[in-house]
Motif scaffolding. Structure first.
Motif, PDB file in Angstrom:
ATOM      1  N   ARG A 489       0.841  -1.202   0.000  1.00 11.28           N
ATOM      2  CA  ARG A 489       0.000   0.000   0.000  1.00 11.28           C
ATOM      3  C   ARG A 489       0.870   1.244   0.000  1.00 11.28           C
ATOM      4  O   ARG A 489       0.632   2.198  -0.754  1.00 11.28           O
ATOM      5  N   LEU A 490       1.886   1.233   0.829  1.00  5.42           N
ATOM      6  CA  LEU A 490       2.784   2.375   0.938  1.00  5.42           C
ATOM      7  C   LEU A 490       3.579   2.573  -0.345  1.00  5.42           C
ATOM      8  O   LEU A 490       3.684   3.697  -0.868  1.00  5.42           O
ATOM      9  N   ASP A 622      -7.603   6.771  -1.225  1.00  7.32           N
ATOM     10  CA  ASP A 622      -7.409   5.573  -0.416  1.00  7.32           C
ATOM     11  C   ASP A 622      -8.557   5.452   0.583  1.00  7.32           C
ATOM     12  O   ASP A 622      -8.607   6.161   1.580  1.00  7.32           O
ATOM     13  N   LEU A 623      -9.462   4.518   0.301  1.00  6.81           N
ATOM     14  CA  LEU A 623     -10.640   4.300   1.144  1.00  6.81           C
ATOM     15  C   LEU A 623     -10.612   2.916   1.785  1.00  6.81           C
ATOM     16  O   LEU A 623     -11.646   2.372   2.142  1.00  6.81           O
ATOM     17  N   GLU A 624      -9.435   2.354   1.940  1.00 11.13           N
ATOM     18  CA  GLU A 624      -9.315   0.990   2.463  1.00 11.13           C
ATOM     19  C   GLU A 624      -9.974   0.860   3.835  1.00 11.13           C
ATOM     20  O   GLU A 624      -9.732   1.646   4.744  1.00 11.13           O
ATOM     21  N   ARG A 644      -4.283   8.156  -9.844  1.00  9.68           N
ATOM     22  CA  ARG A 644      -3.339   7.084 -10.137  1.00  9.68           C
ATOM     23  C   ARG A 644      -3.498   5.886  -9.213  1.00  9.68           C
ATOM     24  O   ARG A 644      -3.111   4.777  -9.568  1.00  9.68           O
ATOM     25  N   TYR A 645      -4.050   6.118  -8.037  1.00 10.60           N
ATOM     26  CA  TYR A 645      -4.181   5.047  -7.037  1.00 10.60           C
ATOM     27  C   TYR A 645      -5.600   5.079  -6.482  1.00 10.60           C
ATOM     28  O   TYR A 645      -6.023   6.082  -5.890  1.00 10.60           O
ATOM     29  N   LEU A 646      -6.338   3.991  -6.667  1.00 15.90           N
ATOM     30  CA  LEU A 646      -7.697   3.878  -6.145  1.00 15.90           C
ATOM     31  C   LEU A 646      -7.796   2.583  -5.355  1.00 15.90           C
ATOM     32  O   LEU A 646      -7.677   1.489  -5.915  1.00 15.90           O
ATOM     33  N   CYS A 647      -7.981   2.715  -4.053  1.00 18.42           N
ATOM     34  CA  CYS A 647      -8.064   1.546  -3.170  1.00 18.42           C
ATOM     35  C   CYS A 647      -9.416   1.525  -2.472  1.00 18.42           C
ATOM     36  O   CYS A 647      -9.750   2.437  -1.710  1.00 18.42           O
TER      37      CYS A 647
END
Length: 1004
Positions: A489-490, A622-624, A644-647
């Protein structure tokens, strides 16, 4: 000069210059008529970048701190503005390239003029900023930068040695304290204990040792005779719930000490169950703690916690308690009848809070169970420092360096965190007396003689980081206190933000791995879970360190945190927004300018209608594990064109919007452990997509999910058949894989994919022709598939041979027979990890040729002894997981001279195994042996034999295998005589420091 401002400015400039120098930027600049302006801006920024490099290498020559700091911030903000404009460039280029006439339409012409005007304004700003530097003589006449800054060579750290060294540092100087605290928790006389001090006069030290030895011998024989709940409680406690408080200042090692005690084999078997709960801050009601505790204990949905624990002797660790108010909420959770001698262990920084907790339940004054953790002594401090610098406590320092080390350690005041942090800094510097003397002088100038200034030691280590590590380390301030951060994730967030890029021929992922390992090596972050043969897939930031980097991030206007006690919204531009513990009536968000935000991270409750088209520059969403996230909350996703990043991992989302196809820059789409079973039709348009993660993760939790689905089979069958069953044919793997995602049309067009899985290529979801086209995915490193028929399996095997970079392969199917017939040319030679779920008559012979294979995890494969022989010569195999029904033989035999590199063997839920035999010389490197839920094991020396031959064994686990009194006695004797005295976990409970998440699951 403030290192944070410099490092952030340099980091931003690096990214800007990469984009400004791109071919796309040049083409668009010519198209809109401002090529000279763009070239001027690029050249000026390059000069500023060079100036900042020199300034960061020689802060003493940089001039007045406040003036330089202000100018550097202005450089950084200007760089952000330039980057924003370049992003506009890129979108404009993408839109015009799709149509030959698109750039000449009236709307497009207006956009061209807008961008051109913005470029000219930026040029004027750059000129003014440059003139300001000259006018005020901000940075002048600086010497050349250090060679290490110019070279910027990536270090080649040993990841595992760094992590193991960190683990070792947790216990240096604390072994005696562990024994004392263990005795206190077990039911020793009430006393206030201080490290290295004699025990209070109620019990002499000699008497304590005598009691310890006698009780140990007694517990040894009682273990095999009765379960914990059947044993009489401590005479002193009369069965009442006890509270033990451990207190000491931050960084003293309270959590490390308690964790060692928590996992002590002797103490584990005094209790029926145990749990570790880190207190979330702020804690303003008991329900949050109750939910976390119930999850840790495995309480069934709908069952009351008190009912679950009423007849059990339990042990609960409450870590990092801040105040009395939090304790009152927690204490309410335990208000149910339990007279089994249960125990709560609390860690806190405050003595008054420790005393308040210890008096819970009307404990008489003077009978409180309190343990104060004191600083390390001189000898222990030196051992810890050497372990961090030289990776051993046995190193003898030369006289001049020993003198400087003593001076440095005096400044650390015996605080383990400060010593570890400074040790991490020294480990990456020349190991000379002069270098250490310089560091000592630096510390002496900043530190006073009390512990309250220890944070300055940490700041010194932060200042000593290379600038490329400062920005990514500061980024960790986004995550809450005590939060375990998934490594992948990081790394993917770093990539999406542009903090890491490829170096020469090294892929960007590998660069990120190096940076991550270096932060661990420098003790700036702590590996959360480490197991033999398994890297640290999660990390955390110490609370004291977090407070420092959090204040720096907020000070630099990089981060705004919305929580219960947050301040009013700032007036400046915010780049990273974090929402934690959202209150529905809170109106702070309405006052924030969302147009500059680069990342949005939510922990806990999702604020309704938060995602807005206004977030035009958003790169990371980031909605994890966000609670109450609905499908409709994603309706504006397609308008966030720079994303670029969808969680969405761990949320209740069941459908993705069709506008997802507009995210042309999306690199990571993480929908693992959600309810999504179908991707939007336009997913193939996401040409930059590198990581597509879906389905249910392959882990011990995977087995539990399968069990629950079998119970609900009749009620859910119609729904499951609607997902991927075709007529009368239905893949039986649905029992453990209900929410796999169907392979979308055109998936073979995503040529940048590095990771794909788990996707369903079963009948009705994908045709054979689509499997053949998978050969286009030449960058694929990890592949996970499910639902394959025999014919489709054959086609997939043909494609696998084309994946020259494939490192991890996971296959789930009712039958895996097609693997046996794989052609020689299709064998994935460079596999590092292999996961198989499904029946196979025998392991394919080609597995023996996979010399890079390090991890093998098997489920439902129904293998025999001869199949195990195919794995025994794999020269790099370090982890072998034989899980439920993966082996159907009655005897499991490990031959001498085989499995030479195996470090972790996990045998789980093998109902038929009666004997496990280990020959002398087999598995010589094995450190962990777990045997769980194997009820057919013989209750004699044949049940598990040969443990004494495992000379490197650190941990032996025999759990949930029924009444095995004789076998336990035999194994206990072998453990007692073992040269390494490994930990021995026995009984019906299953609880260890290395949880299933850390050992049995590879975080994607």
């Amino acid at each position: 000069m403030e290192a944070t401002a410099l490092s952030l400015a340099r980091s931003v400039l690096d990214g800007v210059l990469r984009r400004a120098g791109s071919t796309v930027a040049d083409e668009v600049a010519r198209l809109i008529g401002v090529p000279k302006e763009v070239e001027f801006i690029r050249n000026e920024l390059e000069m500023m970048q060079s100036l900042l490099k020199v300034a960061s290498a020689h802060p003493e020559a940089a001039g007045r701190t406040d003036t330089v700091r202000t100018w550097v911030k202005q450089v950084r903000d200007l760089a952000y503005d330039v980057e924003d404009c370049l992003l506009d460039f890129a979108l404009y280029a993408a839109r015009t390239s799709s149509s030959r006439t698109g750039s000449w339409r009236p709307g497009a012409l207006a956009e061209r003029h807008r961008i051109a005007d913005r470029i000219r304004d930026l040029k004027a700003s750059v000129e003014e900023l440059n003139q300001r530097n000259l006018r005020y003589h901000i940075i002048v006449d600086l010497p050349a930068a250090r060679a290490e800054e110019q070279a910027a060579v990536l270090p080649d750290h040993d990841v595992h040695s760094a992590e193991l060294a960190f683990q070792e540092s947790d216990i240096i100087g604390r072994r005696n304290e562990k024994a004392k605290l263990t005795k206190l928790i077990s039911g020793a006389e009430p006393e206030i204990i201080h490290e290295r001090d004699q025990v209070a006069t109620r019990s002499s030290l000699g008497g304590l040792i005598s009691i310890f030895l006698s009780n140990f011998m007694e517990s040894f024989f009682v273990l095999a005779r009765s379960p914990p709940s059947a044993r009489p409680p401590s005479p002193r406690s009369n069965g009442a719930l006890r509270v033990v408080s451990v207190w000491g200042m931050g960084g003293m090692g309270k959590s490390s000490l308690v964790r060692m005690v928590h996992n002590d084999p002797e103490l584990l078997d005094e209790f029926d169950c145990g749990a570790w709960v880190t207190v979330p801050h702020p804690l303003d009601n008991p329900d949050v703690f109750r939910r976390r505790l119930s999850k840790e204990l495995g309480v069934a949905n709908g069952q009351h916690l008190g009912v679950h624990l009423r007849e059990k002797r339990y042990r609960v660790i409450v870590d990092d308690l801040l105040n009395r108010e939090e304790w009152e909420h927690i204490w309410r959770v335990f208000q149910f009848e339990n007279n089994k001698g249960s125990c709560i262990i609390v860690t806190t920084r405050r003595e008054d809070v420790a005393l308040h907790c210890a008096r819970a339940g009307h404990v008489p004054e003077g009978h409180e169970l309190i343990y104060e953790l004191k600083p390390l002594g001189d000898a222990e401090s030196m051992d810890l420092l050497c372990s961090k610098v030289y990776k051993t406590t046995k190193y003898t320092l030369p006289a001049d360096m020993a003198e400087q080390a003593s001076h440095i350690l005096r400044r650390c005041h015996g605080l383990p965190l400060a010593i570890s942090t400074i040790g991490g800094l020294l480990a990456n510097r020349p190991k000379t007396g002069t270098e250490w003397r310089n560091l000592h002088e630096h510390l002496r100038a900043e530190l006073e003689s009390d512990l309250n200034n220890i944070p300055k030691v940490i700041v010194s280590s932060y200042d000593g980081l290379p600038y490329h590590l400062k920005s990514i380390f500061l980024y960790l301030s986004i995550f809450p206190e005590n939060h375990e951060i998934r490594r992948t994730r990081l790394l993917r967030r770093w990539m999406a933000e542009g903090y890491i890029t490829r170096k020469r021929d090294m892929p960007v992922e590998d660069v990120g791995e190096r940076f991550y390992s270096e932060l661990i090596n420098r003790s700036m972050i702590q590996p959360a879970k480490v197991s033999p043969g398994v890297r640290a897939d999660r990390c955390r930031v110490h609370s004291m360190v977090l407070q420092i980097i959090l204040s720096k991030s907020i000070e630099e206007n990089q981060l705004f945190l919305i929580e219960k006690q947050s301040n009013e919204a700032p007036q400046s531009k915010i780049r990273h927004l974090v929402v934690s513990r959202w209150k529905r009536r809170d109106e702070k968000l309405q006052n924030i300018n969302l147009s500059y935000i680069r990342s949005l991270t939510i922990f806990g409750e999702y604020p309704s209608s938060l995602i807005s088209p206004e977030m035009q520059l958003l790169r990371v969403l980031d909605l994890e594990d966000t609670v109450n996230l609905k499908n409709d909350d994603l309706k504006h996703i397609g308008e966030l064109q720079h994303l670029r990043y969808l969680c969405l991992r761990g949320t209740d989302i069941s459908k993705l919007p069709s506008s997802l196809q507009n995210l042309r820059y999306l690199e990571t789409l993480d929908i693992q452990d959600t309810r999504v079973t179908q991707l939007p039709c336009g997913i193939a348009k996401l040409e930059k997509l590198c990581y597509l993660l879906a389905g249910v993760n392959f882990s011990k939790d995977f087995l539990k999910i399968g069990e629950s689905l079998k119970v609900n089979h009749k009620s859910s069958l119609s729904h499951i058949e609607a997902l991927w069953c075709n007529g009368s044919e239905c893949c039986k793997v649905f029992n453990v894989d209900q929410f796999s995602v169907r392979a979308p049309e055109g998936i073979e067009k995503l040529k940048n994919l590095h990771m794909l899985g788990v996707v369903n290529f079963g009948k009705g979801n994908g045709v054979v022709g689509r499997l053949k086209k998978l050969t286009n995915l030449t960058n694929l490193r990890r592949l996970g598939v499910t639902g394959l028929t025999n014919k489709e399996g054959h086609e997939l095997c043909k494609s696998i041979g084309e994946f020259s970079r494939l490192q991890r392969l996971e296959m789930r199917s009712d039958s895996l027979e097609f693997l046996i017939m794989m052609d020689e040319s299709a064998i994935p030679r460079h596999l590092v990890s292999l996961r198989l779920c499904g029946k196979v008559s025998r392991l394919p012979e080609w597995i023996s040729s996979l010399n890079d294979l390090a991890k093998v995890k098997l489920l439902g494969t129904e293998l025999k002894q001869e199949d195990i022989l195919r794995l025994q010569n794999l020269r790099n195999l370090t982890l072998l997981g034989l899980w439920e029904n993966s082996y159907i033989g009655n005897s499991l035999h490990f031959i001498a001279g085989k499995f030479l590199k195996l470090k972790f063997l996990d045998i789980d839920r093998q109902a038929r195994i009666e004997t496990i035999e280990i020959e002398e010389g087999a598995m010589p490197e094995l450190e962990q042996l777990w045997v769980n839920k194997c009820p057919s094991l013989q209750d004699n020396e044949n049940g598990l034999s040969g443990v004494q031959y495992l000379l490197n064994l650190n941990e032996l686990l025999l759990k949930n295998c029924g009444e095995k009194r004789n076998l336990i006695m035999i194994l206990q004797g072998q453990v007692n005589r073992h040269i390494r005295r490994p930990k021995f976990f026995i009984g019906s409970r299953f609880h260890s420091l290395l949880t299933s998440e850390g050992v049995h699951r590879h975080d994607n």
